[in-house]
Design a protein around this motif. Structure first.
Motif, mmCIF file in Angstrom:
data_model
loop_
_atom_site.group_PDB
_atom_site.id
_atom_site.type_symbol
_atom_site.label_atom_id
_atom_site.label_comp_id
_atom_site.label_asym_id
_atom_site.label_seq_id
_atom_site.Cartn_x
_atom_site.Cartn_y
_atom_site.Cartn_z
ATOM 1 N N HIS A 23 0.532 -1.230 -0.198
ATOM 2 C CA HIS A 23 -0.162 -0.125 -0.292
ATOM 3 C C HIS A 23 0.940 0.919 -0.070
ATOM 4 N N GLN A 24 2.249 1.160 1.061
ATOM 5 C CA GLN A 24 2.736 2.962 1.225
ATOM 6 C C GLN A 24 3.411 2.362 -0.247
ATOM 7 N N PHE A 25 4.064 1.519 -0.424
ATOM 8 C CA PHE A 25 4.727 1.677 -1.920
ATOM 9 C C PHE A 25 3.766 1.797 -2.793
ATOM 10 N N LEU A 26 3.188 1.896 -3.714
ATOM 11 C CA LEU A 26 1.954 2.181 -4.720
ATOM 12 C C LEU A 26 1.320 3.988 -4.377
ATOM 13 N N SER A 27 1.503 4.137 -3.104
ATOM 14 C CA SER A 27 1.211 5.035 -2.941
ATOM 15 C C SER A 27 2.118 6.573 -2.781
ATOM 16 N N PHE A 28 3.374 6.014 -2.760
ATOM 17 C CA PHE A 28 4.459 7.076 -3.192
ATOM 18 C C PHE A 28 4.553 7.152 -4.539
ATOM 19 N N HIS A 29 4.825 5.623 -4.727
ATOM 20 C CA HIS A 29 5.086 5.465 -6.313
ATOM 21 C C HIS A 29 3.689 6.490 -7.262
ATOM 22 N N ASN A 30 2.277 6.453 -6.994
ATOM 23 C CA ASN A 30 1.407 6.993 -7.785
ATOM 24 C C ASN A 30 1.752 8.495 -7.189
ATOM 25 N N CYS A 31 1.864 8.805 -6.438
ATOM 26 C CA CYS A 31 2.241 9.928 -5.986
ATOM 27 C C CYS A 31 3.459 11.071 -6.609
ATOM 28 N N LEU A 32 4.088 10.597 -7.243
ATOM 29 C CA LEU A 32 5.547 11.017 -8.135
ATOM 30 C C LEU A 32 5.206 10.440 -8.998
ATOM 31 N N SER A 33 4.552 10.073 -9.604
ATOM 32 C CA SER A 33 4.367 9.689 -11.529
ATOM 33 C C SER A 33 3.595 10.976 -11.606
ATOM 34 N N LYS A 34 2.788 11.456 -10.763
ATOM 35 C CA LYS A 34 1.562 12.854 -11.389
ATOM 36 C C LYS A 34 2.074 13.019 -12.089
ATOM 37 N N PRO A 35 1.687 14.213 -12.613
ATOM 38 C CA PRO A 35 1.879 14.920 -14.071
ATOM 39 C C PRO A 35 2.758 16.320 -13.044
ATOM 40 N N ASP A 36 1.795 16.553 -11.967
ATOM 41 C CA ASP A 36 2.136 17.518 -11.547
ATOM 42 C C ASP A 36 2.493 17.335 -9.333
ATOM 43 N N PRO A 37 2.659 16.844 -8.777
ATOM 44 C CA PRO A 37 2.892 15.745 -8.050
ATOM 45 C C PRO A 37 2.455 17.060 -6.463
#
Length: 104
Positions: A23-37
């Motif tokens: 969960h934490q891994f995906l949340s962090f990865h998803n945050c960083l992969s946003k166009p404007d994190p």
């Protein structure tokens, strides 16, 4: 020149992190992969991932225990050199060699 052991070590640790802290891994990865994190939100996600890694990832815990001296030497070097990683490459190499040895 890249050390092949470093790549394998990174792969082993990433697989364990994904397994034990999904969960934490995906949340962090998803945050960083946003166009404007959002840096503050990503920072909080990184903190949560770090807590989980320290608490739940066996390979990381093993490295922390067995390579404590090398880890402390690397951290001390970074502190002395204002976090300039290039000045601590030998300490990092020693730490990575120790870490790889614990996971073989």
């Amino acid at each position: 020149m890249s050390n092949p052991k470093s790549g394998l070590l990174d792969q082993i640790l990433l697989e364990d992190i994904a397994r034990y802290c999904p969960h934490q891994f995906l949340s962090f990865h998803n945050c960083l992969s946003k166009p404007d994190p959002d840096p503050d939100f990503c920072q909080s996600q990184q903190v949560e991932l770090s807590k989980c890694i320290k608490r739940s990832v066996p390979s990381f815990q093993k490295i922390q225990n067995e390579c404590r001296g090398k880890l402390q030497a690397y951290e001390a070097c970074l502190k002395i050199n204002n976090s300039k990683t290039e000045k601590c490459s030998q300490d990092l190499s020693d730490l990575r060699d120790c870490a790889f040895g614990t996971l073989k």
